[in-house]
Design an enzyme around this catalytic site. Structure first.
Site, PDB file in Angstrom:
ATOM      1  CE  LYS A 237     -38.459  77.108 -22.667  1.00 15.79           C
ATOM      2  NZ  LYS A 237     -38.376  78.747 -22.640  1.00 15.79           N
TER       3      LYS A 237
ATOM      4  NE  ARG B  62     -28.925  81.561 -21.917  1.00 15.41           N
ATOM      5  CZ  ARG B  62     -30.173  80.882 -21.963  1.00 15.41           C
ATOM      6  NH1 ARG B  62     -30.399  80.028 -21.193  1.00 15.41           N
ATOM      7  NH2 ARG B  62     -30.851  81.120 -23.013  1.00 15.41           N
TER       8      ARG B  62
HETATM    9  P1  AP5 Z   1     -34.943  80.228 -16.715  1.00 12.59           P
HETATM   10  O1  AP5 Z   1     -35.693  79.125 -15.852  1.00 12.59           O
HETATM   11  O2  AP5 Z   1     -33.961  80.414 -16.995  1.00 12.59           O
HETATM   12  O3  AP5 Z   1     -36.241  80.151 -17.811  1.00 12.59           O
HETATM   13  P2  AP5 Z   1     -36.238  79.515 -19.242  1.00 12.59           P
HETATM   14  O4  AP5 Z   1     -37.587  79.475 -19.868  1.00 12.59           O
HETATM   15  O5  AP5 Z   1     -35.628  78.243 -19.266  1.00 12.59           O
HETATM   16  O6  AP5 Z   1     -35.398  80.443 -20.258  1.00 12.59           O
HETATM   17  P3  AP5 Z   1     -34.485  80.306 -21.347  1.00 12.59           P
HETATM   18  O7  AP5 Z   1     -33.741  81.755 -21.684  1.00 12.59           O
HETATM   19  O8  AP5 Z   1     -33.359  79.323 -21.186  1.00 12.59           O
HETATM   20  O9  AP5 Z   1     -35.354  79.951 -22.688  1.00 12.59           O
HETATM   21  P4  AP5 Z   1     -34.826  79.982 -24.058  1.00 12.59           P
HETATM   22  O10 AP5 Z   1     -36.072  79.064 -24.681  1.00 12.59           O
HETATM   23  O11 AP5 Z   1     -34.786  81.175 -24.726  1.00 12.59           O
HETATM   24  O12 AP5 Z   1     -33.321  79.399 -24.223  1.00 12.59           O
HETATM   25  P5  AP5 Z   1     -32.749  78.190 -24.503  1.00 12.59           P
HETATM   26  O13 AP5 Z   1     -31.546  77.785 -23.754  1.00 12.59           O
HETATM   27  O14 AP5 Z   1     -33.828  76.871 -24.656  1.00 12.59           O
HETATM   28  O15 AP5 Z   1     -35.778  81.388 -15.844  1.00 12.59           O
HETATM   29  C1  AP5 Z   1     -35.390  82.745 -16.315  1.00 12.59           C
HETATM   30  C2  AP5 Z   1     -35.054  83.685 -15.039  1.00 12.59           C
HETATM   31  O16 AP5 Z   1     -36.217  84.077 -14.285  1.00 12.59           O
HETATM   32  C3  AP5 Z   1     -34.361  83.251 -13.913  1.00 12.59           C
HETATM   33  O17 AP5 Z   1     -33.240  84.157 -13.705  1.00 12.59           O
HETATM   34  C4  AP5 Z   1     -34.748  82.514 -12.872  1.00 12.59           C
HETATM   35  O18 AP5 Z   1     -34.262  82.302 -11.792  1.00 12.59           O
HETATM   36  C5  AP5 Z   1     -35.985  83.462 -12.969  1.00 12.59           C
HETATM   37  N1  AP5 Z   1     -37.171  82.999 -12.630  1.00 12.59           N
HETATM   38  C6  AP5 Z   1     -37.773  81.709 -13.149  1.00 12.59           C
HETATM   39  N2  AP5 Z   1     -39.083  81.346 -12.689  1.00 12.59           N
HETATM   40  C7  AP5 Z   1     -39.404  82.586 -11.867  1.00 12.59           C
HETATM   41  C8  AP5 Z   1     -40.471  83.008 -11.007  1.00 12.59           C
HETATM   42  N3  AP5 Z   1     -41.597  82.166 -10.720  1.00 12.59           N
HETATM   43  N4  AP5 Z   1     -40.533  83.907 -10.451  1.00 12.59           N
HETATM   44  C9  AP5 Z   1     -39.389  84.959 -10.471  1.00 12.59           C
HETATM   45  N5  AP5 Z   1     -38.196  84.573 -11.121  1.00 12.59           N
HETATM   46  C10 AP5 Z   1     -38.212  83.572 -11.865  1.00 12.59           C
HETATM   47  O19 AP5 Z   1     -32.327  78.274 -26.157  1.00 12.59           O
HETATM   48  C11 AP5 Z   1     -31.201  79.200 -26.228  1.00 12.59           C
HETATM   49  C12 AP5 Z   1     -30.987  79.254 -27.571  1.00 12.59           C
HETATM   50  O20 AP5 Z   1     -30.461  77.984 -28.070  1.00 12.59           O
HETATM   51  C13 AP5 Z   1     -32.157  79.560 -28.594  1.00 12.59           C
HETATM   52  O21 AP5 Z   1     -32.379  80.861 -28.839  1.00 12.59           O
HETATM   53  C14 AP5 Z   1     -31.651  78.881 -29.894  1.00 12.59           C
HETATM   54  O22 AP5 Z   1     -30.841  79.665 -30.597  1.00 12.59           O
HETATM   55  C15 AP5 Z   1     -31.015  77.661 -29.399  1.00 12.59           C
HETATM   56  N6  AP5 Z   1     -31.861  76.514 -29.294  1.00 12.59           N
HETATM   57  C16 AP5 Z   1     -32.134  75.742 -28.284  1.00 12.59           C
HETATM   58  N7  AP5 Z   1     -33.193  74.765 -28.561  1.00 12.59           N
HETATM   59  C17 AP5 Z   1     -33.501  74.964 -29.767  1.00 12.59           C
HETATM   60  C18 AP5 Z   1     -34.283  74.353 -30.608  1.00 12.59           C
HETATM   61  N8  AP5 Z   1     -34.953  73.207 -30.191  1.00 12.59           N
HETATM   62  N9  AP5 Z   1     -34.449  74.571 -32.141  1.00 12.59           N
HETATM   63  C19 AP5 Z   1     -33.752  75.672 -32.370  1.00 12.59           C
HETATM   64  N10 AP5 Z   1     -32.895  76.159 -31.728  1.00 12.59           N
HETATM   65  C20 AP5 Z   1     -32.659  75.973 -30.464  1.00 12.59           C
HETATM   66 MG    MG Z   2     -33.615  77.533 -20.098  1.00 11.41          MG
END
Ligand code: AP5
Ligand code: MG
Length: 206
Positions: free
Chosen positions: A14, A153
């Site tokens: 994402k 992370r």
């Molecule tokens: P990346 O683009 O970083 O993936 P992502 O979907 O953004 O993954 P996140 O881990 O950021 O999602 P998340 O939802 O768990 O975390 P968030 O920060 O929102 O890509 C991942 C990896 O793959 C990278 O190394 C990239 O280079 C690689 N990659 C990407 N595309 C690729 C491809 N096509 N081929 C190969 N490799 C590829 O949330 C973190 C925490 O915050 C949550 O757990 C929660 O505690 C809290 N939080 C955040 N939002 C909320 C909410 N709305 N409500 C409650 N708690 C929340």
């Molecule tokens: Mg992310």
């Protein structure tokens, strides 16, 4: 540009796709995860509250996240479209969003779970927000954008990843049906390269 939500499991890509979309269409990238992590780093009251949930791979309470997104969406730069990344993540968050915003499309970045574990296991990030994967870094340990050290992370530890995936299935996956029911869901199979997926995303946005 439209008001877009990016749905998808942890590590689906994402953040990677949101950064490309926002650069191409010049709209703000609103990642609740990035906002929460910034608050943790700065030691704000919000950050102190959020840290224990994030470290456990649990969700931060709805009322906390809803409030911060409502604030962010009222800013002037959100008037010509935006990309929401990581919000909404529960049905109550989606319902709250529907009260304050008009969402045009929810794009589901669709990746099988085994591939997600690989993507998260090799993720390296920089303080500046840039995200990489070890498979394309060729041993490089510095950020290509700003030269700073890359790091892993905290919530990418394997046991926390398993919990994040469970939380996703229980609380976030139901949003796929929620937006399908509103006729706003577009599914993008996302097993290809970052650039291939971006071409597909652009097609659905245009
Ligand atoms: P990346 O683009 O970083 O993936 P992502 O979907 O953004 O993954 P996140 O881990 O950021 O999602 P998340 O939802 O768990 O975390 P968030 O920060 O929102 O890509 C991942 C990896 O793959 C990278 O190394 C990239 O280079 C690689 N990659 C990407 N595309 C690729 C491809 N096509 N081929 C190969 N490799 C590829 O949330 C973190 C925490 O915050 C949550 O757990 C929660 O505690 C809290 N939080 C955040 N939002 C909320 C909410 N709305 N409500 C409650 N708690 C929340
Ligand atoms: Mg992310």
């Amino acid at each position: 540009m439209k008001n877009i939500i990016l749905l998808g499991a942890p590590g689906a890509g994402k953040g990677t796709q949101a950064a490309l979309i926002c650069e191409e269409y010049n709209v703000p990238h609103i990642s609740t995860g990035d906002i929460l992590r910034r608050n943790i780093k700065e030691g704000t009251p919000l950050g102190v509250k959020a840290q224990e949930y994030i470290d456990a791979g649990a969700l931060v309470p709805d009322e906390v996240v809803i409030g911060l997104v409502e604030d962010r969406l009222s800013a002037a730069d959100c008037q010509n479209g935006y990309v929401l990344d990581g919000f909404p993540r529960t049905i109550p968050q989606a319902e709250a969003l529907d009260k304050v915003a008009s969402i045009d499309m929810a794009v589901n970045i669709d990746v099988p779970f085994d591939m997600i574990v690989t993507r998260l296991g090799g993720r390296r990030v920089c303080k500046c927000g840039a995200t990489y994967h070890v498979s394309t870094l060729n041993g490089e340990t510095k950020c290509k954008a700003c030269g700073d050290d890359l790091f892993i992370r905290d919530d990418d530890r394997p046991e926390t990843v398993q919990n994040r995936l469970r939380v996703y299935q229980d609380q976030t996956e139901p949003l796929i049906n929620y937006y399908a029911g509103q006729g706003k869901l577009v599914n993008v199979p996302a097993t290809g390269s970052i650039q291939e997926i971006f071409e597909d995303v652009k097609k659905v946005l245009e």
